[in-house]
Structure formats: structure tokens, C-alpha cells
Design a protein around this motif. Structure first.
Motif, PDB file in Angstrom:
ATOM      1  N   ALA A 113       0.834  -1.204   0.000  1.00 41.03           N
ATOM      2  CA  ALA A 113       0.000   0.000   0.000  1.00 41.03           C
ATOM      3  C   ALA A 113       0.867   1.252   0.000  1.00 41.03           C
ATOM      4  CB  ALA A 113      -0.909   0.003   1.235  1.00 41.03           C
ATOM      5  N   PRO A 114       0.430   2.311  -0.710  1.00 37.42           N
ATOM      6  CA  PRO A 114       1.223   3.539  -0.728  1.00 37.42           C
ATOM      7  C   PRO A 114       1.203   4.228   0.631  1.00 37.42           C
ATOM      8  CG  PRO A 114      -0.894   3.901  -1.788  1.00 37.42           C
ATOM      9  CD  PRO A 114      -0.800   2.430  -1.518  1.00 37.42           C
ATOM     10  N   LEU A 115       2.359   4.715   1.034  1.00 35.74           N
ATOM     11  CA  LEU A 115       2.492   5.517   2.240  1.00 35.74           C
ATOM     12  C   LEU A 115       2.548   7.002   1.901  1.00 35.74           C
ATOM     13  CD1 LEU A 115       5.251   3.439   4.076  1.00 35.74           C
ATOM     14  CD2 LEU A 115       2.782   3.343   4.459  1.00 35.74           C
ATOM     15  N   ALA A 116       3.248   7.312   0.804  1.00 39.07           N
ATOM     16  CA  ALA A 116       3.422   8.716   0.429  1.00 39.07           C
ATOM     17  C   ALA A 116       3.700   8.831  -1.055  1.00 39.07           C
ATOM     18  CB  ALA A 116       4.561   9.339   1.225  1.00 39.07           C
ATOM     19  N   TYR A 117       3.295   9.964  -1.622  1.00 36.69           N
ATOM     20  CA  TYR A 117       3.617  10.333  -2.995  1.00 36.69           C
ATOM     21  C   TYR A 117       4.129  11.758  -2.918  1.00 36.69           C
ATOM     22  CZ  TYR A 117       3.058  10.875  -8.074  1.00 36.69           C
ATOM     23  OH  TYR A 117       3.272  11.079  -9.415  1.00 36.69           O
ATOM     24  N   MET A 118       5.355  11.967  -3.388  1.00 42.20           N
ATOM     25  CA  MET A 118       6.003  13.238  -3.089  1.00 42.20           C
ATOM     26  C   MET A 118       6.813  13.804  -4.249  1.00 42.20           C
ATOM     27  SD  MET A 118       8.991  11.755  -0.526  1.00 42.20           S
ATOM     28  CE  MET A 118       7.794  11.090   0.618  1.00 42.20           C
ATOM     29  N   SER A 119       6.905  15.127  -4.265  1.00 34.44           N
ATOM     30  CA  SER A 119       7.812  15.814  -5.176  1.00 34.44           C
ATOM     31  C   SER A 119       9.239  15.358  -4.884  1.00 34.44           C
ATOM     32  CB  SER A 119       7.693  17.321  -4.975  1.00 34.44           C
ATOM     33  OG  SER A 119       8.699  18.008  -5.690  1.00 34.44           O
ATOM     34  N   ALA A 120      10.019  15.075  -5.931  1.00 37.70           N
ATOM     35  CA  ALA A 120      11.319  14.437  -5.685  1.00 37.70           C
ATOM     36  C   ALA A 120      12.509  15.144  -6.309  1.00 37.70           C
ATOM     37  CB  ALA A 120      11.279  12.980  -6.157  1.00 37.70           C
ATOM     38  N   ASN A 121      12.321  16.322  -6.900  1.00 35.45           N
ATOM     39  CA  ASN A 121      13.490  17.013  -7.455  1.00 35.45           C
ATOM     40  C   ASN A 121      14.506  17.358  -6.367  1.00 35.45           C
ATOM     41  OD1 ASN A 121      11.755  17.162  -9.856  1.00 35.45           O
ATOM     42  ND2 ASN A 121      13.314  18.586 -10.588  1.00 35.45           N
ATOM     43  N   LEU A 122      14.047  17.985  -5.290  1.00 36.42           N
ATOM     44  CA  LEU A 122      14.960  18.336  -4.198  1.00 36.42           C
ATOM     45  C   LEU A 122      15.410  17.082  -3.450  1.00 36.42           C
ATOM     46  CD1 LEU A 122      13.229  21.557  -2.826  1.00 36.42           C
ATOM     47  CD2 LEU A 122      15.256  21.403  -4.283  1.00 36.42           C
TER      48      LEU A 122
END
Length: 373
Positions: free
Chosen positions: A122-131
Motif C-alpha cells: 500500500a502507498p504511504l506517500a507520494y512526493m515531489s522528488a526534485n529536491l
């Protein structure tokens, strides 16, 4: 047990608020990752469980009208991994890249990261990943100088002043408190000027110099960060290199193999990842699509210029299984290839920070799954 599945969405500002640019913490987390790599408590994709990732490239002359055309840094890439130890979590970084993005005011690569429960998926997090990606990449040189640089290093230099060059230099300066001079070289003068301003504002005790050639940059430097992108691969002349110098190579570079085999100690992030390349690519492995020094070493081994006996792993050095140098004057090249285990570790850390500080947006995947099999 609840069947409801929620996950946390973190945009770029959320990531900043949750500490994605905490250089010191990131260096410490990457050190933990290398210990787990040395103990083999991880998995990545591929036949040997050590793949950098799955890359989607495009043809030079597309057969179909609307298909993208090959170009510098033109690709999509999925980078999945599981990391054990105290993390015990899986994740995948997905990105699209196109150097022409800069003309549109966009980053060269646009990245997203998913974290998943290691048992249910199950997904825990979906996040911006450039930084996320930039800081974890920069933190690896920080770990490198912690274990490989001379402790009295005075002159630090960078070839490449983009996102990775910036985060790498910040991590190196965060770790090395003795630095007095920083030299910058980039084919784009404006990038050098922007980085100079950033360094001067953050590290007021150092003399920051923009130089006009790779030779001027390398000569006299104790630590050299190579953070080039695209097809840029600086040729480092043997006569430029100071005794006991450390190179941290996030990008591509070339060295004279005869000199290198006799005079350089090569340390890699994870040699098994480069061994996996032999199942995914063809010789020459160090190519314009995926050019890094670890792949250069694969080519040299294929050409019988060196053997794997010349190669050490940073995790084994951290775990005190081997020494970094045989003598004080040895030149060291720390070759980095980028691994999704880094992203998993730093993403999980930032995710935990976000939970503790009520940062981000909680999203619902479902209350009860429509289909259960």
C-alpha cells in the motif's frame, strides 16, 4: 485491520518544510544506507537485484510522427528499491528528463517518489522528488569526504554548477570545516555565477573563485566534485592531479587508464550495481546515455586494463572491512552512479518528519477496494 488506504501527498514546499534540504541529516542517513549495502540488506530491480533502474529511451529518427525524438538527457526512468534495517520500506522514483526543459523555465528532470509498505504494498506517500533526489545525490559526496578526504583539505572545487553540483558542494562544505578556497567551473558562466553567490552567502569564510578551465580547477585542489550532465565528460590529465586528492564523481569523467590503475584507489558506491549493467547494456558500457565513472571501470575491466581487485566499496570502508588508502599520497576516486536505495532512505526520513509535524495533504485511495483477490 482496516481496509481503508490513505497516503500522504507532499508537494515541493511541503518537502522543504519537512527538511528535505537538511544536508547534515541527509549525509548521516546516506552513511546508514552504505552500511546496509555492505551487509546486503536491500534489494533493487534487475536479474541480480542491483539495477540502477529501467530506462525508456527514444530513437534518433522516430517511426511514428508523435513519438519523442532522442536528444540530450531525453528519457524516462523508473528506479525501484527495498531498503531494510530500521527503514524496512519500498519505493520507486519516476522521472522524465529533457535538457530542452531549460528553455521552458523547467528543471531538466521532473521527478516524483512513491513510498510503499513493505508487506502490503500500500502507498504511504507520494512526493515531489526534485529536491529529494538532488540532496541525496549531494549527500553522497558528503559521506565520501567524511571517510576518504584528507582532514586538512583546504581547496575544494566543482566541475558542474547545476543542481547536483550545488547540492554536492554544499554537502562537502558542510562536512569539511577546514576549507578556505572553493573553485567553480561550468561551461555556462551564468551557472557558475549563481553558485558563487549561493556559496558566499552560506559559507562566508571561504574565498570563492570562478575559473576558466578544467585544468585551472583541478590543479592544487584537495577535493574535486565532478557533477556534469548530458554528454559532458571532462578529461582529467594526470599531471594536473595533486597527491592525496579526492575526486567525487556524480557525473562522467575520463582518466588515463595506465596512470589510474597504478596511482588511483577506486571506491564505488555499490559495485554490484555496475555488474548488473552487463545484463542490461552492451559494451561500451560508459556511453552517452548513461555515462558515469563506475561504467568506465566496467569498460576498463572488459578491455583487460584492470581487474575488480582495484575496486573498493564505500560501505566496506565505513564498516571497517577495508582501508580507503594504502598510503597517504594515494589519489582516490569515489565513483557514484545513483541508486534508488538512497531515494527510499531520504524519502522515508522526510515522510516521517512530515507526519511528526503535520505537513502535507492526506489523500484517500479507497475505503474498501472495489476488487479483492
Amino acid at each position: 485491520m482496516s481496509q481503508r488506504v490513505d497516503f500522504l501527498f507532499l508537494n515541493e514546499q511541503d518537502m522543504i518544510d519537512a527538511g528535505v534540504m537538511n544536508t547534515t541529516q541527509c549525509i548521516n542517513k546516506m552513511e546508514e544506507v552504505f552500511k546496509l549495502l555492505s551487509d546486503k540488506d536491500y534489494r533493487m530491480g534487475g536479474k541480480l537485484g542491483n539495477s540502477h533502474g529501467m530506462v525508456v529511451n527514444f530513437p534518433d529518427v522516430p517511426e511514428h510522427e508523435n513519438m519523442p525524438k532522442n536528444g540530450p538527457d531525453r528519457r524516462f526512468c523508473a528506479m525501484p528499491a527495498y531498503l531494510g534495517g530500521k527503514y524496512r520500506v519500498a519505493g520507486c522514483k519516476w522521472y522524465g528528463s529533457n535538457i530542452e526543459n531549460k528553455e521552458k523555465g523547467l528543471p531538466r528532470s521532473i521527478l516524483m517518489m512513491t513510498l510503499n509498505d513493505a508487506d502490503t504494498g500500500a502507498p504511504l506517500a507520494y512526493m515531489s522528488a526534485n529536491l529529494l533526489s538532488a540532496w541525496r545525490t549531494g549527500a553522497i559526496p558528503g559521506v565520501g569526504v567524511r571517510y576518504l578526504a584528507k582532514k586538512d583539505a583546504k581547496v575544494v572545487s566543482t566541475i558542474g554548477a547545476g543542481a547536483i553540483g550545488t547540492s554536492s558542494l554544499f554537502a562537502i562544505l558542510d562536512e569539511l570545516k577546514t576549507v578556505e578556497v572553493v573553485k567553480i567551473y561550468d561551461v555556462y558562466q551564468k551557472s557558475s555565477e549563481v553558485l558563487k553567490e549561493k556559496i558566499e552567502s552560506e559559507f562566508k569564510h571561504v574565498d570563492v573563485q570562478i575559473v576558466n578551465s578544467e585544468q585551472e580547477l583541478v590543479e592544487g585542489s584537495d577535493v574535486i566534485s565532478i557533477a556534469t550532465a548530458g554528454n559532458v565528460s571532462p578529461e582529467i590529465k594526470s599531471e594536473w592531479i595533486k597527491k592525496s586528492a579526492l575526486f567525487v564523481t556524480s557525473g562522467s569523467a575520463t582518466f588515463d587508464p595506465d596512470f589510474a590503475v597504478k596511482n588511483i584507489q577506486f571506491v564505488v558506491d555499490n559495485w554490484q550495481m555496475y555488474e548488473e549493467v552487463k545484463y542490461e547494456d552492451e559494451y561500451p558500457y560508459n556511453n552517452k546515455e548513461m555515462g558515469v565513472v563506475g561504467r568506465l571501470l566496467l569498460d576498463w575491466i572488459h578491455e583487460e586494463k584492470m581487474t575488480t581487485e582495484h575496486i573498493k566499496e564505500i560501505g566496506d570502508i565505513i564498516n571497517k572491512k577495508v582501508n580507503a588508502r594504502e598510503n597517504e599520497d594515494d589519489i582516490v576516486v569515489f565513483a557514484l552512479g545513483g541508486q534508488p536505495v538512497y531515494d527510499v532512505a531520504w524519502a522515508y526520513t522526510v515522510y516521517q518528519n512530515a507526519l511528526e509535524n503535520n505537513i502535507g495533504t492526506k489523500l484517500n485511495l479507497w475505503d474498501v477496494a472495489y476488487q479483492v483477490r
